[in-house]
Design a protein around this motif. Structure first.
Motif, PDB file in Angstrom:
ATOM      1  N   LEU A  31      12.653  10.921  -8.537  1.00 37.17           N
ATOM      2  CA  LEU A  31      13.549  10.024  -7.824  1.00 37.17           C
ATOM      3  C   LEU A  31      12.809   8.753  -7.394  1.00 37.17           C
ATOM      4  CD1 LEU A  31      15.517  12.491  -5.512  1.00 37.17           C
ATOM      5  CD2 LEU A  31      16.369  11.325  -7.550  1.00 37.17           C
ATOM      6  N   ARG A  32      13.519   7.641  -7.402  1.00 42.74           N
ATOM      7  CA  ARG A  32      12.964   6.381  -6.925  1.00 42.74           C
ATOM      8  C   ARG A  32      13.204   6.250  -5.432  1.00 42.74           C
ATOM      9  NH1 ARG A  32      14.562   1.246 -10.430  1.00 42.74           N
ATOM     10  NH2 ARG A  32      13.025   0.423  -8.953  1.00 42.74           N
ATOM     11  N   ILE A  33      12.231   5.653  -4.741  1.00 41.37           N
ATOM     12  CA  ILE A  33      12.394   5.412  -3.313  1.00 41.37           C
ATOM     13  C   ILE A  33      13.422   4.295  -3.124  1.00 41.37           C
ATOM     14  CG2 ILE A  33      11.250   4.741  -1.167  1.00 41.37           C
ATOM     15  CD1 ILE A  33      10.341   7.401  -2.228  1.00 41.37           C
ATOM     16  N   VAL A  36      14.544   2.484   2.474  1.00 44.75           N
ATOM     17  CA  VAL A  36      13.347   3.128   3.036  1.00 44.75           C
ATOM     18  C   VAL A  36      12.279   2.071   3.340  1.00 44.75           C
ATOM     19  CG1 VAL A  36      11.455   4.731   2.554  1.00 44.75           C
ATOM     20  CG2 VAL A  36      13.801   5.329   1.920  1.00 44.75           C
ATOM     21  N   TYR A  37      12.108   1.129   2.410  1.00 44.79           N
ATOM     22  CA  TYR A  37      11.141   0.047   2.630  1.00 44.79           C
ATOM     23  C   TYR A  37      11.574  -0.845   3.790  1.00 44.79           C
ATOM     24  CZ  TYR A  37       8.812   1.218  -1.758  1.00 44.79           C
ATOM     25  OH  TYR A  37       8.122   1.865  -2.751  1.00 44.79           O
ATOM     26  N   LEU A  38      12.885  -1.114   3.886  1.00 48.23           N
ATOM     27  CA  LEU A  38      13.387  -1.934   5.000  1.00 48.23           C
ATOM     28  C   LEU A  38      13.177  -1.219   6.334  1.00 48.23           C
ATOM     29  CD1 LEU A  38      16.715  -3.282   3.446  1.00 48.23           C
ATOM     30  CD2 LEU A  38      14.567  -4.513   3.764  1.00 48.23           C
ATOM     31  N   LEU A  39      13.438   0.074   6.344  1.00 46.19           N
ATOM     32  CA  LEU A  39      13.235   0.850   7.571  1.00 46.19           C
ATOM     33  C   LEU A  39      11.763   0.876   7.947  1.00 46.19           C
ATOM     34  CD1 LEU A  39      14.336   2.700   9.789  1.00 46.19           C
ATOM     35  CD2 LEU A  39      14.079   4.630   8.220  1.00 46.19           C
ATOM     36  N   LEU A  40      10.898   1.086   6.957  1.00 46.38           N
ATOM     37  CA  LEU A  40       9.464   1.097   7.215  1.00 46.38           C
ATOM     38  C   LEU A  40       9.008  -0.262   7.734  1.00 46.38           C
ATOM     39  CD1 LEU A  40       6.776   2.635   7.021  1.00 46.38           C
ATOM     40  CD2 LEU A  40       6.550   1.764   4.693  1.00 46.38           C
ATOM     41  N   PHE A  41       9.551  -1.337   7.154  1.00 47.42           N
ATOM     42  CA  PHE A  41       9.211  -2.687   7.606  1.00 47.42           C
ATOM     43  C   PHE A  41       9.539  -2.862   9.083  1.00 47.42           C
ATOM     44  CE2 PHE A  41      10.407  -7.092   8.454  1.00 47.42           C
ATOM     45  CZ  PHE A  41       9.290  -7.781   7.994  1.00 47.42           C
ATOM     46  N   GLU A  69       0.833  -1.213   0.000  1.00 47.83           N
ATOM     47  CA  GLU A  69       0.000   0.000   0.000  1.00 47.83           C
ATOM     48  C   GLU A  69       0.861   1.255   0.000  1.00 47.83           C
ATOM     49  OE1 GLU A  69      -3.556   2.114   2.656  1.00 47.83           O
ATOM     50  OE2 GLU A  69      -2.652   0.228   3.313  1.00 47.83           O
ATOM     51  N   PHE A  70       1.954   1.233   0.773  1.00 50.49           N
ATOM     52  CA  PHE A  70       2.875   2.367   0.798  1.00 50.49           C
ATOM     53  C   PHE A  70       3.470   2.607  -0.583  1.00 50.49           C
ATOM     54  CE2 PHE A  70       7.345   3.775   1.175  1.00 50.49           C
ATOM     55  CZ  PHE A  70       7.146   5.026   1.732  1.00 50.49           C
ATOM     56  N   GLY A  71       3.893   1.525  -1.249  1.00 50.48           N
ATOM     57  CA  GLY A  71       4.461   1.648  -2.583  1.00 50.48           C
ATOM     58  C   GLY A  71       3.465   2.212  -3.582  1.00 50.48           C
ATOM     59  N   GLU A  72       2.206   1.760  -3.494  1.00 45.60           N
ATOM     60  CA  GLU A  72       1.178   2.270  -4.404  1.00 45.60           C
ATOM     61  C   GLU A  72       0.885   3.743  -4.130  1.00 45.60           C
ATOM     62  OE1 GLU A  72      -2.072  -0.337  -3.675  1.00 45.60           O
ATOM     63  OE2 GLU A  72      -1.331  -1.926  -5.015  1.00 45.60           O
ATOM     64  N   THR A  73       0.869   4.122  -2.848  1.00 45.14           N
ATOM     65  CA  THR A  73       0.623   5.521  -2.487  1.00 45.14           C
ATOM     66  C   THR A  73       1.736   6.414  -3.005  1.00 45.14           C
ATOM     67  OG1 THR A  73      -0.581   4.860  -0.482  1.00 45.14           O
ATOM     68  CG2 THR A  73       0.268   7.115  -0.572  1.00 45.14           C
ATOM     69  N   VAL A  74       2.980   5.960  -2.829  1.00 43.02           N
ATOM     70  CA  VAL A  74       4.124   6.741  -3.317  1.00 43.02           C
ATOM     71  C   VAL A  74       4.060   6.892  -4.833  1.00 43.02           C
ATOM     72  CG1 VAL A  74       6.629   6.716  -3.616  1.00 43.02           C
ATOM     73  CG2 VAL A  74       5.639   6.178  -1.388  1.00 43.02           C
ATOM     74  N   ALA A  75       3.708   5.807  -5.532  1.00 47.26           N
ATOM     75  CA  ALA A  75       3.618   5.861  -6.993  1.00 47.26           C
ATOM     76  C   ALA A  75       2.537   6.854  -7.437  1.00 47.26           C
ATOM     77  CB  ALA A  75       3.318   4.475  -7.545  1.00 47.26           C
TER      78      ALA A  75
END
Length: 269
Positions: A165-167, A171-176, A46-52
């Motif tokens: 810029l790409r995330i 960042v995903y690991l930290l969020l996890f 969901e985070f990835g879709e929101t960022v996109a």
């Protein structure tokens, strides 16, 4: 039984989950951590879709904005009139004349909308009204004066570069890792609640299992319910998570206890 075998039995052979009582407690918690990690996956998606979505909206808006730059702590542009750009996820105010206040820009952030304001002397970012935003940012918004060293020289080109810029993966690991702890805590609380009901069920079936043994079985019995919850979350279906997990886990637990009682009952002579 290994943890991998426990995972396989939790999906294919419920009756063997009785062996979970033999696991040391730390292994059961490790398995619970694994299940909590599975529950985090839909949040990352969901985070990835929101960022996109935000990036796509921001790219559209930056192509429409007039040229500007930040010099000597002020917004410089040849545009004489401001503009408000609206998308499904963003409201961006470009206001070199200072007709809108900071409070007005922040007030645009309603629902899931993020509000951004390029005002004469500061950049304002209003975040959606939720507890997570307020835990990271003061009062759920940011005010960055152009006198800040990071803003000096900021212009249209750097803005367009930023929104492309790409995330990074970290960042995903930290969020996890940040989300894993509250998800694990919530999962363990749910398991404890379910264990109370499961332990009462064992008493009604005249089985004298220790509460800790019931807890271990319930953790493994929740594997299939967790996978169902992950699938529903990925599909965006709203449901009562605790209710669904309780019903499905108790059904699996009942199968385990029924098989155990049958194995312990001597055959008729």
């Amino acid at each position: 039984m290994t943890l991998f075998q426990g995972f396989r039995f939790a999906l294919t052979d419920f009756k063997k989950l009785i062996q979970a009582v033999l696991f040391p407690f730390w292994k059961v918690i490790l398995y619970a951590l694994f299940l909590a990690g599975l529950l985090v996956v839909p949040l990352l998606v969901e985070f990835g879709e929101t960022v996109a979505n935000l990036k796509a909206d921001a790219q559209t808006i930056t192509e429409q904005m007039p040229e500007f730059d930040i010099q000597d702590g002020a917004l410089n542009t040849q545009a004489t009139e401001g503009e408000i750009y609206l998308t499904d996820h963003l409201i961006v105010t470009f206001d070199p004349a200072g007709k809108r206040s900071t409070e007005a820009v922040i007030g645009d952030a309603v629902g899931n909308i993020i509000a951004v304001g390029l005002l004469p002397n500061e950049l304002v970012i209003g975040l959606p009204d939720n507890a997570m935003a307020e835990s990271f940012f003061d009062a759920g918004h940011l005010e960055i004066p152009y006198t800040s060293a990071d803003m000096e020289g900021f212009n249209t080109a750097t803005l367009k570069e930023a929104v492309h810029l790409r995330i990074p993966l970290w960042v995903y690991l930290l969020l996890f890792l940040l989300v894993l702890y509250p998800v694990l805590l919530n999962f363990l609380i749910s398991v404890l609640i379910i264990t109370l009901g499961a332990h009462l069920y064992t008493r009604l079936r005249l089985l004298r299992l220790l509460f800790s043994a019931t807890f271990k079985i319930v953790v493994f019995a929740s594997t299939l319910p967790v996978l169902v919850m992950v699938a529903l979350n990925l599909l965006g279906i709203n449901y009562n998570q605790l209710l669904l997990m309780t019903i499905l886990t108790l059904l699996v637990f009942a199968r385990v206890i029924r098989a155990f009682r049958q194995a312990m009952t001597p055959p008729p002579k």
